[in-house]
Design an enzyme around this catalytic site. Structure first.
Site, PDB file in Angstrom:
ATOM      1  N   ASP A   1       0.804  -1.313  -0.010  1.00  0.00           N
ATOM      2  CA  ASP A   1       0.250   0.171   0.270  1.00  0.00           C
ATOM      3  C   ASP A   1       1.349   1.311   0.489  1.00  0.00           C
ATOM      4  O   ASP A   1       1.530   1.378   0.672  1.00  0.00           O
ATOM      5  CB  ASP A   1      -0.779   0.161   1.429  1.00  0.00           C
TER       6      ASP A   1
ATOM      7  N   ASP B   1      -2.633   2.253  -6.640  1.00  0.00           N
ATOM      8  CA  ASP B   1      -1.466   2.615  -5.264  1.00  0.00           C
ATOM      9  C   ASP B   1      -1.578   0.665  -4.350  1.00  0.00           C
ATOM     10  O   ASP B   1      -1.387   1.377  -3.699  1.00  0.00           O
ATOM     11  CB  ASP B   1      -1.839   3.802  -4.591  1.00  0.00           C
ATOM     12  N   GLU B   2      -2.359   0.167  -4.661  1.00  0.00           N
ATOM     13  CA  GLU B   2      -2.406  -0.778  -4.175  1.00  0.00           C
ATOM     14  C   GLU B   2      -1.952  -2.533  -4.629  1.00  0.00           C
ATOM     15  O   GLU B   2      -2.201  -2.323  -5.780  1.00  0.00           O
ATOM     16  CB  GLU B   2      -4.441  -1.081  -3.121  1.00  0.00           C
TER      17      GLU B   2
END
Length: 401
Positions: A11, A109-110
């Site tokens: 993350d 973003d993960e």
DNA sequence: TCTGGGGTCCTAGGACCC
DNA sequence: TCTGGGGTCCTAGGACCC
């Protein structure tokens, strides 16, 4: 330590803010808010990402920008989209894929990784997780939080517990003990509506949720209840699926000022359908369903879908269908706050149908040429010119910036 | 000067078919 | 005059995520 399965959740911390800070060092250490609406319009925007400095003032993501600015007047506001975030998503993905092919990008973003079979190259899971974190930091400069556990849910909870910029490991067998003190809202997928219902039954922590047992949760929440229970005790999925084709594509815009003129709205629809057509052709996909979304000033929101037969990725066909659809759905009087259009149910074109005639073949070549050469704006003008020459020109010209 | 934009997954109900 | 049950496809909308 024996890992029956080893799932890593990666993350990127305050992703948009971190990227903006790479481009502008002066933002480091300051309260920074990335946000805004259409075309940098701040009036109706919300917070897309905010730095830890601004969170100390009560700012959080999805908060209306105006409210965030009242809470933290000294914050630096950066319009969302000033930097190319996708470039950094790709770079992180490349780094992750150097560890294993089993990488699933869950959002820009993960990501989830399945570490099975990586021990020869990268050591046991805890060591590999350390390497992932340090390599992303060294090669991109982005702060990243890492969770390691036996399932997806537990790995995601772990990465959250590790923030900022840490590594948190949930050892096999330790799942229930780790989550027991956490609020039920810490369980991914358990949102405010479900939390409220559970609170009504005096269930506030994941420990209380586990103690309630699967049967009671099913009575309270239906089939979802079983899934929450299993994921909380560490029996959730450990399946990592390398990223798939998009199932739907959509675009929508909240207007700075509500608009009620039909021709203006048709113009917006034209631009939006051109954008969708271009994205479909880039992916070599044809859409079989059109979706329309409108929101009135009182926030009443309508969504409508209908099939397109045969499938298409042709701007002009998409536009005419969307316009006719809109005219059937809109009451014709109430101005719009938001307009959105999307496509879904993607598949292959029906061969030898859509482009049977000479006109159709010409249009297909034109679209391909325009896609390969032009800017979106240039495309829009040229394609519109061709649409006007067609047998049934659309009623209203699109608005161009 | 309330409430973005891009998605995914699930459910419910109607139509239709056998 | 009666009127089951299962399967599948479609649309609308809820809930959730970043």
């Amino acid at each position: 330590m024996n890992w029956p399965t080893a799932i890593v959740h990666v993350d990127m911390d305050t992703f948009f803010v971190s990227v903006e800070r790479l481009h502008d060092r002066s933002l480091i250490g300051k309260p920074v808010i990335v946000g805004g609406g259409q075309d940098g319009d701040l009036r109706r925007g919300v917070v897309a990402a905010c730095s830890y400095e601004s969170r100390a003032f009560g700012v959080h993501s999805a908060m209306p920008l105006a409210q965030a600015m009242r809470l933290c007047p000294e914050a630096v506001i950066v319009p969302v989209g000033r930097s190319n975030y996708g470039e950094y998503t790709s770079r992180v993905r490349t780094i992750l894929e150097s560890f294993t092919d089993l990488v699933e990008m869950a959002s820009p973003d993960e990501a989830y990784l399945d570490l099975r079979g990586t021990d020869l190259l990268h050591g046991e899971p805890i060591g590999a997780a350390h390497h992932i974190r340090s390599r992303i930091a060294a090669q991109t400069g982005l702060p990243v939080s890492i969770g390691l556990a036996t399932t997806r849910t537990q790995a995601k909870i772990a990465s959250k517990l590790s923030k900022p910029s840490g590594l948190f490991v949930v050892a096999p067998g330790g799942e229930a003990a780790i989550v027991r003190p956490l609020s039920i809202s810490a369980l991914p997928g358990l949102g405010p509506k479900t939390a409220k219902r559970l609170n009504g039954a005096n269930i506030r922590t994941l420990g209380q949720l586990i103690d309630a047992g699967e049967e009671r949760l099913v009575r309270l929440l239906g089939d979802h209840g079983a899934s929450y229970y299993r994921r909380a005790i560490g029996k959730g999925s450990a399946q990592v699926t390398p990223s798939r084709e998009r199932l739907q594509i959509s675009t929508e815009a909240t207007f700075g000022d509500d608009i009620g003129e039909r021709e203006l709205i048709h113009g917006k629809l034209a631009r939006m359908t051109m954008k969708l057509g271009s994205q479909l052709r880039k992916r070599e996909q044809w859409a079989g369903t059109l979706t329309l979304k409108i929101r009135y000033p009182d926030f009443t929101t309508l969504t409508r879908r209908e099939g397109i037969e045969p499938r298409t990725n042709d701007d002009t066909i998409l536009y005419r269908r969307a316009r006719d659809f809109f005219d059937r759905v809109w009451d014709g009087a109430t101005p719009l706050r938001l307009l959105g259009v999307g496509v879904a149910n993607m598949g292959d074109a029906v061969q030898g149908d859509m482009f049977e005639d000479e006109d159709g073949r010409k249009r297909e070549r034109l679209l391909q040429t325009l896609d390969s050469i032009g800017s979106a704006k240039g495309n829009a003008r040229l394609i519109w010119g061709s649409a006007l020459e067609a047998k049934n020109p659309p009623a209203a010209p699109p608005e161009m910036e």
